[in-house]
Design a protein around this motif. Structure first.
Motif, short mmCIF file in Angstrom:
data_model
loop_
_atom_site.label_atom_id
_atom_site.label_comp_id
_atom_site.label_asym_id
_atom_site.label_seq_id
_atom_site.Cartn_x
_atom_site.Cartn_y
_atom_site.Cartn_z
N UNK A 25 0.84 -1.20 0.00
CA UNK A 25 0.00 0.00 0.00
C UNK A 25 0.87 1.25 0.00
N UNK A 26 1.91 1.23 0.80
CA UNK A 26 2.85 2.36 0.85
C UNK A 26 3.49 2.61 -0.51
N UNK A 38 5.33 4.76 8.09
CA UNK A 38 4.62 3.54 8.45
C UNK A 38 3.63 3.82 9.58
N UNK A 39 4.03 4.65 10.53
CA UNK A 39 3.15 4.98 11.67
C UNK A 39 1.89 5.71 11.19
N UNK A 43 -1.99 4.34 11.29
CA UNK A 43 -3.06 5.13 11.91
C UNK A 43 -4.19 5.36 10.91
N UNK A 44 -3.86 5.65 9.65
CA UNK A 44 -4.89 5.84 8.63
C UNK A 44 -5.72 4.57 8.45
N UNK A 45 -5.04 3.43 8.40
CA UNK A 45 -5.74 2.15 8.23
C UNK A 45 -6.70 1.92 9.40
N UNK A 46 -6.24 2.18 10.60
CA UNK A 46 -7.08 2.01 11.79
C UNK A 46 -8.26 2.98 11.76
#
Length: 160
Positions: A25-26, A38-39, A43-46
């Protein structure tokens, strides 16, 4: 780039592609000109409510939004009862003091960990998932014993 725009792009990538990992995804984000840590991506995914789950046609993994899988019984969904999740994914449960060890099918431990973490169980301090093994750290032995019993009851109820 603003958070809202980045998250819109993430949603679009998820909807239109089979994405196996956060790294993939990145990389796809980079291809469309979005650089993120990555952090921030985690956070976006969550925040978007995106989950990782297995496809029906094999051992492929992808990130899905909750509302896109609610009608598919093979997926852990946002409205699934924790007992149903235990029943569907747990193969065995054992306990060592205040740590519970759960065995699942290959690639399912993280799904179970996400469901447990999302349930905000008071007795659970945290989870660590491998491919088919999940470690659950509980507050104390009594909490671990209670949670172990709950998981075993759910697991065996469905197999009766």
């Amino acid at each position: 780039m603003k958070k809202q725009k980045r998250q819109e792009i993430i949603r679009e990538l998820i909807r239109n592609n089979k994405i196996d990992t956060q790294e993939e995804l990145s990389q796809r984000l980079l291809k469309v000109g979005v650089s993120t840590t990555q952090a921030t991506l985690s956070r976006d995914i969550r925040e978007l409510g995106i989950i990782k789950n297995r496809y029906d046609d094999g051992n492929f993994y992808a990130l899905f939004e909750y509302d896109e899988v609610l009608d598919n019984p093979n997926f852990i969904s946002a409205n699934m009862d924790l007992v149903e999740v235990f029943s569907a994914y747990i193969l065995s449960v054992s306990r060592a003091a205040f740590i519970i060890i759960v065995h699942t099918g290959l690639g399912e431990a993280d799904l179970l960990a996400n469901a447990i973490d999302g349930a905000n169980k008071q007795e659970v301090l945290g989870t660590i998932a491998g491919a088919d093994t999940l470690l659950i750290t509980c507050r104390d032995e009594a909490s671990a014993e209670k949670f172990e019993r709950e998981m075993n009851d759910a697991r065996t109820a469905n197999r009766s």
